[in-house]
Design an enzyme around this catalytic site. Sequence first.
Site, short mmCIF file in Angstrom:
data_model
loop_
_atom_site.label_atom_id
_atom_site.label_comp_id
_atom_site.label_asym_id
_atom_site.label_seq_id
_atom_site.Cartn_x
_atom_site.Cartn_y
_atom_site.Cartn_z
N GLY A 25 -41.03 13.35 -61.63
CA GLY A 25 -41.91 13.13 -61.80
C GLY A 25 -41.14 12.88 -63.38
CG HIS A 72 -43.65 19.95 -62.86
ND1 HIS A 72 -43.12 20.86 -62.88
CD2 HIS A 72 -43.42 19.06 -63.94
CE1 HIS A 72 -41.89 20.68 -63.52
NE2 HIS A 72 -42.16 19.44 -64.29
CD GLU A 73 -43.39 15.09 -64.10
OE1 GLU A 73 -43.78 15.40 -64.98
OE2 GLU A 73 -42.40 15.79 -63.50
CB CYS A 102 -38.68 20.10 -65.72
SG CYS A 102 -39.19 19.48 -66.44
CG LEU A 103 -35.79 14.80 -64.62
CD1 LEU A 103 -36.54 13.53 -65.42
CD2 LEU A 103 -34.66 14.84 -64.72
CG HIS A 137 -44.40 18.07 -67.95
ND1 HIS A 137 -43.12 18.94 -69.25
CD2 HIS A 137 -43.85 18.10 -67.25
CE1 HIS A 137 -42.35 18.82 -69.09
NE2 HIS A 137 -42.39 18.91 -67.09
CD GLN A 145 -40.78 16.12 -68.13
OE1 GLN A 145 -41.40 15.57 -67.73
NE2 GLN A 145 -39.95 16.17 -68.06
#
Length: 176
Positions: free
Chosen positions: A46, A136-137, A94-95, A140, A51
């Site tokens: 995701g 999670h997203e 996480c990226l 963000h 991000q």
Amino acid sequence: MSILPVLEIPNPILTQQAQPVAAVTPDIQKLLSDMLETMYFTNGVGLAGNQVGILKRVVVIDCAGEGEAPDPLKMVNPEIIWKSEETLCRSEGCLSIPREYADVERHACVTVRYTDENGQIQERTADGLLGVAIQHELDHLEGVLFIDHLSALKRQRLLKHLEKRRRKQARDAGQA
């Protein structure tokens, strides 16, 4: 389509709240496509607008496993409208916090309402990996990272490990 740079902590944009999108325009559609391409390129599940440095309420997710056909989900202005009382604990990464993982407790099932890339309102109920990825997203978009769900001690250990790895990479790069 383009590969976008993925911001990493401690970039302050990651802790800011994203703003609603007024309408699904060709620019928003392109952003969603670029985000999806970036997510695939970086082997993510995701990616949220924050991000990639864009404080708009946009998210892309694809939880298809290796060898499965892609199943991309593009969401504009997503909001969780229902959460199960039951929770689950699952390892998350996480990226924006590369190669660091920790167990996070989340709702076992959620329903999300969003506008799709064609401007249509959709609702989807999800559990398992997709349910976790949605939570999670959407975190963000509120400026919340998965490490914010950890105890202070676990968060500090994870960040210390990340910093140690970054220093080693910098040293190794200097010797090359």
